[in-house]
Every structure is written in C-alpha cells, then in structure tokens.
Scaffold this active site. Sequence first.
Site, PDB file in Angstrom:
ATOM      1  CB  SER A   1       2.631  -0.924  11.444  1.00  0.00           C
ATOM      2  OG  SER A   1       1.730  -1.325  10.429  1.00  0.00           O
TER       3      SER A   1
ATOM      4  CB  SER B   1      -1.409  -1.132  10.862  1.00  0.00           C
ATOM      5  OG  SER B   1      -0.590  -1.736  11.822  1.00  0.00           O
TER       6      SER B   1
ATOM      7  CE  LYS C   1       2.403  -0.010   6.985  1.00  0.00           C
ATOM      8  NZ  LYS C   1       1.319  -0.744   7.703  1.00  0.00           N
TER       9      LYS C   1
END
Length: 486
Positions: free
Chosen positions: A150, A174, A75
């Site tokens: 997210s 997330s 990420k």
Amino acid sequence: MASIRELHQQLIKKERTAVEIAQEALDHISQLEPKLKSFLTVTPEKALQQAREVDAKIAQGEEIGPLAGIPIAIKDNMCTEGIRTTCGSRILENFIPPYESTVTSKLADAGAVFVGKTNMDEFAMGSSTENSAYQLTRNPWDLERVPGGSSGGSAAAVAAGECVVALGSDTGGSIRQPASFCGVIGLKPTYGLVSRYGLVAYASSLDQIGPFGRSVEDTAILLSAIAGYDPKDSTSLNVPIPDYSKSLKPNLKARGQLRIGVIKETFGEGLDPTVEAAVTTAVELLQELGAEISVVSCPRFRYGLPTYYIIAPSEASANLARYDGVKYGFRSEDADNLLEMYGKTRARGFGTEVKRRIMVGTYALSAGYYDAYYLKAQKVRTLIKEDFDRAFAQVDVLVCPTAPTTAFKAGEKTEDPLSMYLGDLMTIPVNLAGLPGMSIPCGYDEKGLPIGLQLIGRVLQESRLLEVAYAYEQATQWNLRFPKLA
Ligand code: GLN
C-alpha cells in the site's frame, strides 16, 4: 536526487543551501506529479521553512546531522500536526491531526525537510495503491503499471527522485512489495523497533513503519533516525539502537562467517520465471561475495496468506470502529437519528476493500466463529514463527523473492481480490513472525521492470540485513539505474 551523504557534504561545504535542495525537490514534484501522482498533499511552505532553519544553523556554525536538509516524503497514514492526514480514505478527507506522530517528530528534530504526504491504499489495505479514494499512482518505470502498495506513493516518489527518502508502513508487505515494483530499497523493521504512535492503525499486531531509499546507506541512515523506544507505544522495544550506517562493508567476508538460507517453498508454481532467474543469480552472487548458501524449508509458510487474511481484517474491524462520524473526519449530515448517521457515514466514507475487510473481520471475531477462525489463525501464526525459528537455527539470513511477479498493469487485478492477495505470499509470514525484512533491487525483467530480492533476519538483526544488502549493492549497482521519467 543525490544521496544523503552527497547532499550532506554539499551543505556543510556550503556549496548549496538547504533551501536550494528543497526547491529542487519541489520543482521536480511539480514537474512529475501530473503524470505520477505519488503525493496526496505537497507541503512547500513546510519544506522551505524547515530548510531555512537548517540553513540558519549552518550559518551559525552549528553542527548538523545527516538528515538535516534532506527532502523526505511521508506516507499519508502518519499524523503530521497541522497537515492533512487522509490515510487514502474519504472518511479522513479533512482530518488535520492535532498532534505529531513519533516518527515524524523525530525526523523534524533531525532537520529533515518534509515535502509532502504520499498516496496509499485506503487504510493501507491493498497491494497496488489502487484502493486510494483519491488517485491512481503510476509506476515510474512504466506509467501503465501500478507502483505496488500500500505504500505505493512513497516508493514511486523515491524511485522518481521526487524526494531522497520516504517513510512507509508494512502490515503484510506494504513497504517491501512496492519497493520491489519500483526498484528501490524498502525495509520493514522488527515489530516494536519503530514507534507506532501517530500511525493510523490498520492491524496493530502487524503494523510497522519503515524506510525507503535509493541506496542501502540512505535506508540505514533513515532507519537509525526513526528507531528507538517510545513510552507512548506500549509495544515499543526498549533496546539500544546502533548507527545502522556504520556497519556497512563492501565485502561479506569482512564480517566473518555468514550463512544464507534460500526458502524452498517460495519457488515453484506461481513464480514468474524471470523473477526466479534473477533471484537465483542474486543468490549465486551472494555466495561469491562470501556467504555460505543452503536451502531451507519453511513448510508452514504457505499458511501465511489465509492466516493473515483472518488476523489483519479482525484487527482492522476493531481499529476502524472509531470512524463513526462523531470523533473525526467525514460525517453524513442527512440522517434522522444516530444509528442512521453511523451507517451512512461509514457506507459513504469507506471504500469497497475497507468494507470487505471490516465484514470479514467482524465475522471472524463473532461469537461462535471466533474459535474456528481467529483463534485458529493465532495458533497457525505461532507455527509459522516456529518455522522461522527452526530455519534461523541453521542460517543467519533468509532470502526469497519479494513478490512473485514484477509490477502489473493498473486495473489488471482490481476485480479479483484473491489474485491481489496472492501477491503478498512471500512478505506476509515475516509480519506474522514480527521479523525484520527488506527488499533490494536484484535485476530487471524483459520489459525493463525492476525485480526485488527479499532478505529476512532474526529479531532485531536489521544491521545484518543491511550489511548483506550493502555488499550486494556494491557488487551490482542496480541502484544506479533510473527510470526514464526521473
Ligand atoms: N497487501 C496487504 C493487505 O492488503 C498488505 C498491506 C500492508 O502491508 N499494509 O493487507
């Protein structure tokens, strides 16, 4: 892509090279990215160089660990030295970290092959990845829908087979919610189990890095590689780390008595009936597999959402003060004085949701409101944790849906932040209490969209969650379904 175990066997038997495996992932990425857009940065040179190093070790007869030669995505809020790290924000568009986060440095040492940095909601604020300043990531099961967020880029990349495993971060859901939307496994570890050094801070008392995988075993292997004490993170726990992949057994009876509690308050209004049915069936199966099932009550669970939306923005408003146009990233050059430069930089560098959170947080922390909002929220946080303590006095593992619905359409909730926030109802309390939680696929709705089951454990009982997840996975094999796109 194949599993970690299969790829490891191919490597040590010299059936394939790490370079060939890396190339397979990179080719797949080039093929899918025009549609999927899970990556903000693809790093073919880095991947091939790491793969060549693994091949050299194998050629010299050196022993390699399970992650050596395994394509992994990160990420884009974890600092990677020399590789752009944007956090999904304009304000960090050109930020090239001069240092490596602890998790990525551990993975590099383990021989993992970094294929790229994944798309995310700006500063990890969001539940659909639509708050990214750069692009819209699509759900591999239905390109009109969001992958969740997210960490939507990481979840979509794993689901579509662009990599074998990936890292995400979870502040209020997330990792688990996008795992649920994309039909993969996602685990948020106990607060402090995985170092946050080099993770761009959102809400520091809630943030945790964790793994995504297509199987429980892959997820367990990745967790073992990133967990552990780090003196560079003052909240890091100094505890022994087991090899999480070693305790996986197909039968829950094999491990002795296991009591599972279904959280009553997560059922009812707002829960999609298809999700409810799938979760209920999953609980029945867990019973058949040997678990003792009961219903438990966490009456303060429902205060999780308002509590979180005070605490997280408050911490964010403090953490994001550092983006001032001086220290890193983007700067508005057209200002006459320092104050104007700060203002213009932040006005242009941050997106709408980030600004909303900074304003809410600044308000909640301001003199006169601190006691009414922030302090109150901290007290309710303690009450929520007490609910969990009480539940865990009766049972070993808690279960509930990961999210009230399956993946929604892109654009469906962007105009209504509250309806977006509501989707985090079931994941947020886990972060507030610092507990481990994971999402595993437990079926598909009538549109063929994946549904997630959330497992919640006591502090540091990741092994137990993985055991339950593994037994369930062996009995259902939902993970053998792939989206058409993959
Ligand atoms: N959706 C939640 C938020 O917007 C959780 C995000 C996260 O876990 N990073 O804050």
